[in-house]
Design a protein around this motif. Structure first.
Motif, PDB file in Angstrom:
ATOM      1  N   ILE A  36      -7.854   3.898  -4.354  1.00 28.44           N
ATOM      2  CA  ILE A  36      -9.018   4.433  -3.645  1.00 28.44           C
ATOM      3  C   ILE A  36      -8.874   5.955  -3.611  1.00 28.44           C
ATOM      4  O   ILE A  36      -7.864   6.473  -3.122  1.00 28.44           O
ATOM      5  CB  ILE A  36      -9.080   3.888  -2.201  1.00 28.44           C
TER       6      ILE A  36
ATOM      7  N   LYS B  38      -5.007   9.992  -2.717  1.00 29.43           N
ATOM      8  CA  LYS B  38      -5.296   8.605  -3.107  1.00 29.43           C
ATOM      9  C   LYS B  38      -4.545   7.612  -2.215  1.00 29.43           C
ATOM     10  O   LYS B  38      -3.417   7.877  -1.787  1.00 29.43           O
ATOM     11  CB  LYS B  38      -4.884   8.366  -4.560  1.00 29.43           C
TER      12      LYS B  38
ATOM     13  N   ASP C  79     -12.359  -0.277   2.190  1.00 25.96           N
ATOM     14  CA  ASP C  79     -12.650   0.369   0.899  1.00 25.96           C
ATOM     15  C   ASP C  79     -12.400   1.881   0.952  1.00 25.96           C
ATOM     16  O   ASP C  79     -12.719   2.597   0.005  1.00 25.96           O
ATOM     17  CB  ASP C  79     -14.101   0.093   0.467  1.00 25.96           C
ATOM     18  N   GLY C  80     -11.848   2.368   2.055  1.00 23.65           N
ATOM     19  CA  GLY C  80     -11.487   3.782   2.174  1.00 23.65           C
ATOM     20  C   GLY C  80     -12.611   4.649   2.734  1.00 23.65           C
ATOM     21  O   GLY C  80     -12.397   5.839   3.004  1.00 23.65           O
ATOM     22  N   SER C  81     -13.772   4.068   2.938  1.00 23.01           N
ATOM     23  CA  SER C  81     -14.869   4.889   3.475  1.00 23.01           C
ATOM     24  C   SER C  81     -14.600   5.197   4.949  1.00 23.01           C
ATOM     25  O   SER C  81     -13.904   4.442   5.645  1.00 23.01           O
ATOM     26  CB  SER C  81     -16.213   4.185   3.290  1.00 23.01           C
TER      27      SER C  81
ATOM     28  N   TYR D  43       0.865  -1.186   0.000  1.00 20.34           N
ATOM     29  CA  TYR D  43       0.000   0.000   0.000  1.00 20.34           C
ATOM     30  C   TYR D  43       0.895   1.227   0.000  1.00 20.34           C
ATOM     31  O   TYR D  43       1.993   1.217   0.560  1.00 20.34           O
ATOM     32  CB  TYR D  43      -0.865   0.027   1.257  1.00 20.34           C
TER      33      TYR D  43
ATOM     34  N   THR E 198      -4.869  -1.248  -7.564  1.00 23.38           N
ATOM     35  CA  THR E 198      -6.156  -0.579  -7.357  1.00 23.38           C
ATOM     36  C   THR E 198      -5.916   0.730  -6.615  1.00 23.38           C
ATOM     37  O   THR E 198      -4.927   0.875  -5.879  1.00 23.38           O
ATOM     38  CB  THR E 198      -7.134  -1.464  -6.550  1.00 23.38           C
TER      39      THR E 198
ATOM     40  N   HIS F 213      -3.202   3.816  -2.669  1.00 21.62           N
ATOM     41  CA  HIS F 213      -2.934   2.804  -3.698  1.00 21.62           C
ATOM     42  C   HIS F 213      -2.673   1.445  -3.049  1.00 21.62           C
ATOM     43  O   HIS F 213      -2.124   1.363  -1.952  1.00 21.62           O
ATOM     44  CB  HIS F 213      -1.672   3.156  -4.490  1.00 21.62           C
TER      45      HIS F 213
END
Ligand SMILES: O=C1O[C@H](CS(=O)(=O)O)[C@@H](O)[C@H](O)[C@H]1O
Length: 296
Positions: A51, A37, A82-84, A29, A49, A39
């Motif tokens: 976020i 962002k 999921d970053g929320s 990460y 991916t 990553h």
């Protein structure tokens, strides 16, 4: 030294930072602070991916119970995988318009240490903080750019730097209480009037207790002995390497983040992968980054 550095991902980050290896996921990460962002890259499969976040993320750690603890401009947050946003754990105690969270790492017990940057660099108003079950506590004030956090393999030394002072500090660290004391200079780098000397940015420690630092504006990473002697340095194909972290199955891959933001046009033409992720194979493995433990 002329060891080969590989380009792992041409991520073109404005300000890549905070590489963190997850052994469980065999994934790296990292963040792009200015790109807002987070990553995630699986180096073996090349699966990448991203976020997108709604504000700058200076640093984060992977939580023991899933998701992340992150230093966003507004404060310290619990983020889901999921970053929320799950919850704000503590507001940024400084002036949000000028100061945001920067470098951060977990201690051996899973407490989160993170510092701030005084972006206008006008008054050394940044600080270093610890977040644990007791909340957010200031460890150091009067800083400009808090950086370089790392802990020795036995947990008895904490490393930290203030980038514009060209100084890497060492502290005695008490892992039982999370207390740092007896700050002293570990390495004093010298401003190079011609440029290219570099300032100490993010750091990591290997199992021999040697401290690795990225040199922002210096295009290199360096390895220091536990007593602060410069042992080796490696050229990075980016003018502003920002932080290092060990990873890979054997923990012998040093991942290096870098920046593009604010770099001169001629440098970007010469070093077009600036902002990317680079790697260096090392003889000595690194110390794994502990997960953040909300109960520590
Ligand atoms: O914004 C940042 O800048 C610093 C370099 S300095 O403060 O300008 O010397 C960089 O090291 C840091 O990590 C980054 O977030």
């Amino acid at each position: 030294m002329t060891e080969r550095l590989d380009l792992v991902l041409d991520s073109q980050c404005a300000l890549g930072e905070c590489p963190v290896w997850s052994p469980r996921e065999t994934a790296l990460y990292f963040v792009d602070i200015k790109g807002m962002k987070l990553h995630r890259l699986e180096p073996e499969t090349k699966r990448h991916t991203v976020i997108a976040l709604s504000e700058e993320i200076g640093c984060f750690a992977i939580r023991k119970d899933g998701g992340f603890i992150a230093g966003l401009r507004s404060g310290v947050w619990h983020l889901a995988a999921d970053g929320s946003r799950v919850a704000m754990l503590a507001p940024n105690p400084e002036h949000h318009a000028t100061n945001r969270f920067n470098d951060g790492r977990t201690d051996p017990r899973g407490r989160f240490f993170l510092g701030t940057i005084d972006e206008p660099k006008a008054g050394a108003t940044a600080g270093l903080y610890r977040f644990d079950k007791r909340g957010l506590a200031q460890i150091e004030g009067g800083l400009t750019t808090s950086n370089g956090l790392a802990f020795s393999p036995d947990g008895r030394v904490m490393y930290h730097s203030d980038t514009p002072r060209f100084t890497i500090y060492a502290y005695d660290y008490d892992v039982e209480t999370g207390t740092a004391s007896n700050r002293r200079i570990f390495a004093q780098l010298q401003p190079n009037p011609g440029g290219g000397g570099g300032r100490p940015d993010g750091g990591a420690v290997d199992v021999e207790g040697c401290y690795w630092t990225a040199l922002y504006d210096g295009g290199r990473v360096q390895r220091y002995s536990p007593t602060g002697e410069l042992l080796a340095e490696y050229q990075v194909p980016a003018g502003a390497p920002t932080m290092v972290a060990f990873g890979g199955a054997d923990m012998k891959t040093l991942y290096i983040t870098s920046a593009r933001d604010g770099r001169p046009a001629d440098e970007l033409a010469r070093l077009p992968h600036s902002g990317g992720i680079f790697s260096l194979r090392t003889k000595v493995p690194g110390v794994p980054e502990p997960l953040f433990d909300p109960e520590a």
